[in-house]
Design an enzyme around this catalytic site. Structure first.
Site, PDB file in Angstrom:
ATOM      1  N   GLU A 219      -2.273  -8.842   3.765  1.00  0.00           N
ATOM      2  CA  GLU A 219      -3.536  -8.615   3.937  1.00  0.00           C
ATOM      3  C   GLU A 219      -4.342  -9.825   3.513  1.00  0.00           C
ATOM      4  O   GLU A 219      -3.747 -10.691   2.435  1.00  0.00           O
ATOM      5  CB  GLU A 219      -4.512  -7.627   3.109  1.00  0.00           C
ATOM      6  CG  GLU A 219      -3.835  -6.178   3.658  1.00  0.00           C
ATOM      7  CD  GLU A 219      -4.366  -4.878   3.116  1.00  0.00           C
ATOM      8  OE1 GLU A 219      -5.474  -5.149   2.468  1.00  0.00           O
ATOM      9  OE2 GLU A 219      -4.207  -3.842   2.988  1.00  0.00           O
TER      10      GLU A 219
ATOM     11  N   HIS B  20     -19.772  -6.548   0.798  1.00  0.00           N
ATOM     12  CA  HIS B  20     -18.856  -7.351  -0.294  1.00  0.00           C
ATOM     13  C   HIS B  20     -18.800  -6.687  -1.285  1.00  0.00           C
ATOM     14  O   HIS B  20     -19.528  -7.039  -2.439  1.00  0.00           O
ATOM     15  CB  HIS B  20     -19.246  -8.939  -0.441  1.00  0.00           C
ATOM     16  CG  HIS B  20     -19.323  -9.613   0.984  1.00  0.00           C
ATOM     17  ND1 HIS B  20     -18.004 -10.052   1.628  1.00  0.00           N
ATOM     18  CD2 HIS B  20     -20.296 -10.225   1.796  1.00  0.00           C
ATOM     19  CE1 HIS B  20     -18.354 -10.516   2.759  1.00  0.00           C
ATOM     20  NE2 HIS B  20     -19.746 -10.715   2.924  1.00  0.00           N
TER      21      HIS B  20
ATOM     22  N   CYS C 262     -16.890  -7.115  -3.873  1.00  0.00           N
ATOM     23  CA  CYS C 262     -16.702  -7.948  -5.100  1.00  0.00           C
ATOM     24  C   CYS C 262     -17.992  -8.493  -5.562  1.00  0.00           C
ATOM     25  O   CYS C 262     -18.053  -8.701  -7.149  1.00  0.00           O
ATOM     26  CB  CYS C 262     -16.049  -9.255  -4.636  1.00  0.00           C
ATOM     27  SG  CYS C 262     -14.554  -9.028  -3.897  1.00  0.00           S
TER      28      CYS C 262
ATOM     29  N   ARG D 165       0.707  -1.324  -0.104  1.00  0.00           N
ATOM     30  CA  ARG D 165      -0.062  -0.199  -0.083  1.00  0.00           C
ATOM     31  C   ARG D 165       0.656   1.198  -0.062  1.00  0.00           C
ATOM     32  O   ARG D 165       0.569   2.245  -0.525  1.00  0.00           O
ATOM     33  CB  ARG D 165      -0.920  -0.177   1.325  1.00  0.00           C
ATOM     34  CG  ARG D 165      -2.130  -0.999   1.020  1.00  0.00           C
ATOM     35  CD  ARG D 165      -2.974  -0.813   2.352  1.00  0.00           C
ATOM     36  NE  ARG D 165      -4.159  -1.653   2.221  1.00  0.00           N
ATOM     37  CZ  ARG D 165      -5.247  -1.590   1.353  1.00  0.00           C
ATOM     38  NH1 ARG D 165      -5.341  -0.271   0.819  1.00  0.00           N
ATOM     39  NH2 ARG D 165      -6.057  -2.310   1.266  1.00  0.00           N
TER      40      ARG D 165
ATOM     41  N   ASP E 213     -12.084   6.671 -11.344  1.00  0.00           N
ATOM     42  CA  ASP E 213     -12.478   7.953 -10.699  1.00  0.00           C
ATOM     43  C   ASP E 213     -11.839   8.892 -11.437  1.00  0.00           C
ATOM     44  O   ASP E 213     -10.855   9.742 -10.636  1.00  0.00           O
ATOM     45  CB  ASP E 213     -12.299   7.806  -9.150  1.00  0.00           C
ATOM     46  CG  ASP E 213     -13.109   9.418  -8.553  1.00  0.00           C
ATOM     47  OD1 ASP E 213     -13.915   9.957  -9.428  1.00  0.00           O
ATOM     48  OD2 ASP E 213     -12.700   9.588  -7.404  1.00  0.00           O
TER      49      ASP E 213
ATOM     50  N   GLU F 247     -10.440  -1.723  -5.486  1.00  0.00           N
ATOM     51  CA  GLU F 247      -9.815  -0.705  -4.461  1.00  0.00           C
ATOM     52  C   GLU F 247      -8.261  -0.485  -5.128  1.00  0.00           C
ATOM     53  O   GLU F 247      -8.038   0.517  -4.780  1.00  0.00           O
ATOM     54  CB  GLU F 247      -9.556  -1.486  -3.063  1.00  0.00           C
ATOM     55  CG  GLU F 247      -9.099  -0.389  -2.060  1.00  0.00           C
ATOM     56  CD  GLU F 247      -8.824  -1.323  -0.857  1.00  0.00           C
ATOM     57  OE1 GLU F 247      -8.366  -0.645   0.058  1.00  0.00           O
ATOM     58  OE2 GLU F 247      -8.980  -2.473  -0.743  1.00  0.00           O
TER      59      GLU F 247
END
Length: 721
Positions: free
Chosen positions: A405, A686, A688, A372, A473, A416
């Protein structure tokens, strides 16, 4: 009866005398007077005799309406409409029946083997019939009309297209409405007579209707291009590129090569034969005569089975994919998704085959592992490795893994990843792109310190997002998509990239006073770099000493636009284009979608007001709740009461993106599941699978408080979502 018949014969003979002289005004007055007498007498036999004479043969029709020897204007269209108007004004059923019978008989006897001016004129005249949208015409007139037009030679079809290209908005729209109503009626009838709910292949009369609709679509584009002030019709619209430009490898017109199932298929998908004959590319049309939306047919788009239709397309058979103008944008995304999945499966098969040869473990996905706090560096390094060593692996389905993660990527992790990396790449600190607040768009930074490899990464990411169905975005100006389509850019392309400069140049070009002394422009421009330094650029040699005046202001505007959108960002754009084409170059993207539709694919619909009633209508429920459950009713009352900002947060919390997909919120497969009895736990999601999980909260007030807390605090990482 004999007297009446003799009177009719005399009127017809008199009319023939007038039409021989091509005295259209006298002819119109004569027919109008006959119509008025018939109306007053209550006997329309004389008018019906005239109708029968006009439509009796191809030659007779030609003698009434044709303009002698004028191929560009085969008929006097104003005269045709006036005559039809006289027939329609009476509102007499016998006149309508006679017109229907005469038109039907004419189409049955047309000499289609001799494609002379009279045949083209007959087709134009029949298409002008105001009753063409009546149901009785769908059975006997429209099938013959569409069949005749489809079988015309390309030069004859081109003559029709050129003629229709001169129509105004209202006139062309009437042609489209006639075909759209007939097409929808044909789809409904086919489904009603079939045991299946979906149409697996285009059966008559669907192909014939679509050929006719496609011709009018070309007329719509051709007319729009001819009306454009910024583009010279007939000029090949290409962006100025070097021989080494990535775009040049995909510049062949009319050939689409794909390897499917080990067989090499060739499809003429970029420009079919009529397009090439007319030298018109619909993708270059910015301002059509009527909206492109008028050509979409929702009934057919939803009824056709995309899998079977795609198969027909790859086998070089007639399919809906041959007529992108009629396909709804959302259904186009289904075809693109299907095409992507087939390419991914082909790549998976190749991967398994190679692994058997090399005795390796097959890797069916494009795995990207990122930290990240080093998102861009990790993604750049891995994507660069894949692009250099095995670029076909970019066609595999994307899987993202965040180091440290546990999340498994079934779509949500990828969403994400794109959200985070796009946010970083387009941040002011990174300075790869400049944001124009007035336009709300990003454009390449001409003096960026970043390398071409990083711009190539951005192109790859945008291509991968399209390829994997992820909305970004970020908003680019339309100039970017037009460049990707090889189109020539104009001053108007500055409107959504450099709106202040566009306004200034527009004022300059429209100014009627003393341009040189009032504006005091020279062929030298200046801009401020990202570090705040002022830089001067000569658009021509010794530009600082050449004043802009009325005679050279168009050249100044052209060179200024070319500098801003092409020359100053040449290396950045070419790197971006190379990355973008590595993913999308062999897909259906540029065939199916116009540049404005690609914009929708990348950043979603531009709708500002989100209609959550659409989402509610398509939502399904699980866990023991239904649409009539109190929890569900409370949920939607709360959602509908939210302000626009909170609605977008709710959408982002539940789907991973606050952008509306192509086709609207009704195209999201959304699910609400009851997650236990009443408690203080927050809602979870969720992303997904676009699933929202709710406890059975004891009151609407509690539901609202818990939901607002979740959507305002659960959009970073996987904490709450």
């Amino acid at each position: 009866m004999d007297d009446s018949a003799n009177a009719c014969d005399k009127q017809v003979l008199e009319l023939k005398k007038r039409k021989i002289c091509k005295d259209y005004e006298a002819m119109e007055q004569f027919i109008s007077s006959v119509a008025n007498k018939c109306k007053n007498n209550g006997n329309f036999e004389a008018l019906n005799t005239i109708i029968s004479d006009i439509f009796s043969t191809q030659e007779s029709l030609s003698s009434y309406f044709c303009t002698n020897g004028n191929d560009a204007e085969p008929v006097d269209i104003i005269h045709v409409r006036k005559i039809y108007q006289i027939f329609s004004d009476n509102g007499e059923s016998s006149v309508e029946e006679q017109l229907f019978t005469a038109t039907k008989r004419l189409l049955e006897i047309l000499n289609v083997k001799n494609e002379d001016q009279s045949l083209i004129a007959a087709i134009i005249v029949v298409y002008e019939n105001p009753q063409l949208q009546s149901p009785e015409y769908f059975d006997d007139v429209m099938p013959n009309l569409c069949r005749i037009v489809q079988k015309l030679s390309v030069p004859s079809q081109a003559a029709l297209v050129r003629f229709w290209a001169n129509f105004n908005e209202c006139q062309l729209h009437q042609l489209v409405i006639s075909l759209q109503q007939y097409l929808t009626c044909a789809v409904v009838n086919i489904i009603a007579q079939s045991e299946n709910e979906m149409i697996k292949f285009l059966e008559p009369p669907l192909p014939q209707i679509l050929y006719n609709l496609d011709m009018i679509y070309l007329a719509n584009c051709l007319g729009g291009i001819k009306r454009e002030n910024d583009t010279n019709y007939g000029e090949k619209l290409t962006v100025k590129n070097d021989a080494n430009s990535a775009n040049n490898t995909n510049s062949q017109v009319g050939v689409f090569v794909r390897t499917i199932g080990g067989l090499r298929r060739k499809q003429d998908v970029r420009h079919h034969q009529l397009q090439r004959f007319l030298n018109v590319d619909p993708a270059t049309c910015r301002h059509p005569i009527i909206s492109f939306n008028s050509f979409y047919n929702e009934a057919l788009s939803d009824a056709i089975d995309p899998r079977h239709d795609y198969g027909k397309f790859t086998e070089a058979n007639v399919s809906l994919l041959n007529f992108p103008c009629a396909i709804m944008p959302f259904n186009k995304t289904q075809y693109l998704s299907l095409d992507c999945r087939i390419r991914q499966n082909n790549q998976l098969g190749a991967s398994i085959f190679l692994s058997l040869i090399n005795r390796d473990i097959p890797n069916p996905f494009l795995f990207i592992r990122v930290r990240r706090d080093h998102l861009i560096e990790d993604a750049l390094w891995q994507l660069q490795m894949v692009a250099d060593d095995n670029p076909t692996s970019l066609l595999k389905q994307l899987r993202i893994k965040f180091e440290g993660e546990e999340g498994v990527d079934d779509g949500g992790v990828s969403k994400e990843f794109f959200m985070l990396i796009i946010e970083q790449i387009f941040s002011p600190d990174y300075a790869m792109f400049r944001y124009n607040e007035r336009a709300g768009t990003y454009w390449f930074t001409s003096d960026s310190f970043e390398t071409d490899a990083q711009y190539k990464l951005v192109g790859l990411l945008v291509g991968l997002a399209i390829y994997n169905g992820i909305i970004l975005d970020v908003t680019f100006p339309m100039a970017l998509y037009r460049k990707l389509y090889g189109q020539k850019l104009t001053v108007n392309d500055l409107k959504d990239s450099f709106p202040e400069i566009w306004q200034s140049l527009t004022n300059l070009l429209q100014y009627e006073g003393d341009v040189e002394n009032d504006f005091m422009f020279t062929f030298q421009i200046s801009y401020t770099t990202i570090v705040g330094e002022a830089v001067n650029v000569d658009l021509v040699e010794n530009g600082a000493n050449i004043s802009v005046n009325k005679s050279n202001r168009k050249e100044f505007a052209k060179l200024y636009t070319e500098y801003l959108l092409t020359n100053s960002v040449k290396s950045q754009y070419e790197a971006f284009e190379k990355g973008f084409n590595m993913v999308t170059g062999d897909s259906l993207l540029k065939y199916l979608f116009r540049p404005d539709e690609v914009d929708m694919l990348v950043c979603g619909s531009k709708e500002k007001n989100l209609d959550f009633h659409e989402l509610e209508r398509v939502t399904y429920y699980d866990g023991g709740i239904t649409k009539d459950s109190t929890l569900v009713k409370d949920l939607w009352e709360v959602v509908h009461s939210l302000d626009p900002e909170c609605k977008r947060k709710f959408l982002k919390f539940t789907t991973g993106s606050d952008r509306v997909p192509v086709g609207g919120l009704s195209k999201i497969r959304f699910c609400v599941i009851k997650n236990g009895d009443d408690s203080d736990r927050l809602p979870t999601s969720h992303t997904c699978f676009n699933v929202l999980m709710l406890c059975n909260y004891s009151s609407k007030v509690k539901l609202r408080e818990r939901l607002l807390y979740a959507i305002n605090n659960g959009n970073t990482g996987f904490g709450l979502s």
